[in-house]
Write a protein that holds these residues in place. Structure first.
Motif, mmCIF file in Angstrom:
data_model
loop_
_atom_site.group_PDB
_atom_site.id
_atom_site.type_symbol
_atom_site.label_atom_id
_atom_site.label_comp_id
_atom_site.label_asym_id
_atom_site.label_seq_id
_atom_site.Cartn_x
_atom_site.Cartn_y
_atom_site.Cartn_z
ATOM 1 N N ARG A 68 0.831 -1.210 0.000
ATOM 2 C CA ARG A 68 0.000 0.000 0.000
ATOM 3 C C ARG A 68 0.863 1.256 0.000
ATOM 4 O O ARG A 68 0.647 2.175 -0.778
ATOM 5 C CB ARG A 68 -0.921 0.004 1.223
ATOM 6 N N LEU A 69 1.876 1.263 0.850
ATOM 7 C CA LEU A 69 2.748 2.437 0.943
ATOM 8 C C LEU A 69 3.535 2.658 -0.346
ATOM 9 O O LEU A 69 3.825 3.800 -0.708
ATOM 10 C CB LEU A 69 3.707 2.295 2.134
ATOM 11 N N ALA A 70 3.884 1.573 -1.020
ATOM 12 C CA ALA A 70 4.649 1.668 -2.266
ATOM 13 C C ALA A 70 3.737 1.793 -3.489
ATOM 14 O O ALA A 70 4.221 1.886 -4.616
ATOM 15 C CB ALA A 70 5.551 0.443 -2.413
ATOM 16 N N ASN A 71 2.411 1.764 -3.244
ATOM 17 C CA ASN A 71 1.428 1.817 -4.328
ATOM 18 C C ASN A 71 1.670 0.695 -5.345
ATOM 19 O O ASN A 71 1.722 0.919 -6.547
ATOM 20 C CB ASN A 71 1.423 3.189 -5.004
ATOM 21 N N LYS A 72 1.866 -0.515 -4.805
ATOM 22 C CA LYS A 72 2.144 -1.689 -5.632
ATOM 23 C C LYS A 72 1.241 -2.840 -5.202
ATOM 24 O O LYS A 72 0.618 -2.791 -4.138
ATOM 25 C CB LYS A 72 3.605 -2.113 -5.497
ATOM 26 N N SER A 73 1.201 -3.878 -6.008
ATOM 27 C CA SER A 73 0.429 -5.071 -5.651
ATOM 28 C C SER A 73 1.282 -5.987 -4.771
ATOM 29 O O SER A 73 2.505 -5.842 -4.704
ATOM 30 C CB SER A 73 0.006 -5.819 -6.912
ATOM 31 N N ARG A 74 0.620 -6.930 -4.131
ATOM 32 C CA ARG A 74 1.356 -7.943 -3.359
ATOM 33 C C ARG A 74 2.387 -8.632 -4.241
ATOM 34 O O ARG A 74 3.536 -8.831 -3.849
ATOM 35 C CB ARG A 74 0.403 -9.029 -2.870
ATOM 36 N N SER A 75 1.944 -9.026 -5.437
ATOM 37 C CA SER A 75 2.835 -9.757 -6.342
ATOM 38 C C SER A 75 4.063 -8.936 -6.711
ATOM 39 O O SER A 75 5.176 -9.462 -6.767
ATOM 40 C CB SER A 75 2.084 -10.167 -7.608
ATOM 41 N N GLU A 76 3.856 -7.662 -6.974
ATOM 42 C CA GLU A 76 5.003 -6.812 -7.331
ATOM 43 C C GLU A 76 6.011 -6.753 -6.187
ATOM 44 O O GLU A 76 7.221 -6.849 -6.411
ATOM 45 C CB GLU A 76 4.523 -5.401 -7.678
ATOM 46 N N VAL A 77 5.526 -6.607 -4.964
ATOM 47 C CA VAL A 77 6.419 -6.522 -3.795
ATOM 48 C C VAL A 77 7.171 -7.847 -3.616
ATOM 49 O O VAL A 77 8.382 -7.855 -3.366
ATOM 50 C CB VAL A 77 5.618 -6.153 -2.536
ATOM 51 N N ILE A 78 6.476 -8.960 -3.766
ATOM 52 C CA ILE A 78 7.133 -10.270 -3.630
ATOM 53 C C ILE A 78 8.178 -10.467 -4.703
ATOM 54 O O ILE A 78 9.305 -10.914 -4.430
ATOM 55 C CB ILE A 78 6.088 -11.404 -3.636
ATOM 56 N N ARG A 79 7.836 -10.118 -5.963
ATOM 57 C CA ARG A 79 8.832 -10.268 -7.047
ATOM 58 C C ARG A 79 10.053 -9.406 -6.791
ATOM 59 O O ARG A 79 11.186 -9.841 -6.988
ATOM 60 C CB ARG A 79 8.190 -9.918 -8.395
ATOM 61 N N GLU A 80 9.849 -8.174 -6.325
ATOM 62 C CA GLU A 80 10.985 -7.297 -6.029
ATOM 63 C C GLU A 80 11.842 -7.883 -4.901
ATOM 64 O O GLU A 80 13.072 -7.797 -4.947
ATOM 65 C CB GLU A 80 10.496 -5.905 -5.653
#
Length: 84
Positions: A68-80
């Motif tokens: 939420r803070l990064a304005n990204k999806s769960r999947s995007e955060v996990i991939r990063e």
């Protein structure tokens, strides 16, 4: 139709069936049909695989807050996180 057939909760009528038959008999534009894209867009030239991941309720809360803070999806955060 009297046997209760539905599509998306709406009854299928004889008129609708006749319209589908007429459309099919007139022919379809194959190139237009090929351009239709369903599902999620690809992430690259290779097919991707779905991988299950088990997380605790607390871990999911932390992940969701970070996303939420990064304005990204769960999947995007996990991939990063995997690209270390």
């Amino acid at each position: 139709m009297d046997d209760g057939e539905t599509i998306n909760g709406k009854p299928v009528t004889e008129e609708q069936i006749a319209a589908w038959v007429a459309e099919a008999e007139a022919g379809y534009d194959v190139e237009a049909l090929k351009k239709r894209v369903r599902g999620r867009p690809g992430r690259g030239s290779e097919p991707s695989q779905v991988v299950a991941l088990r997380l605790t309720v607390d871990e999911i809360a932390i992940l969701d807050e970070h996303a939420r803070l990064a304005n990204k999806s769960r999947s995007e955060v996990i991939r990063e996180a995997l690209c270390f």
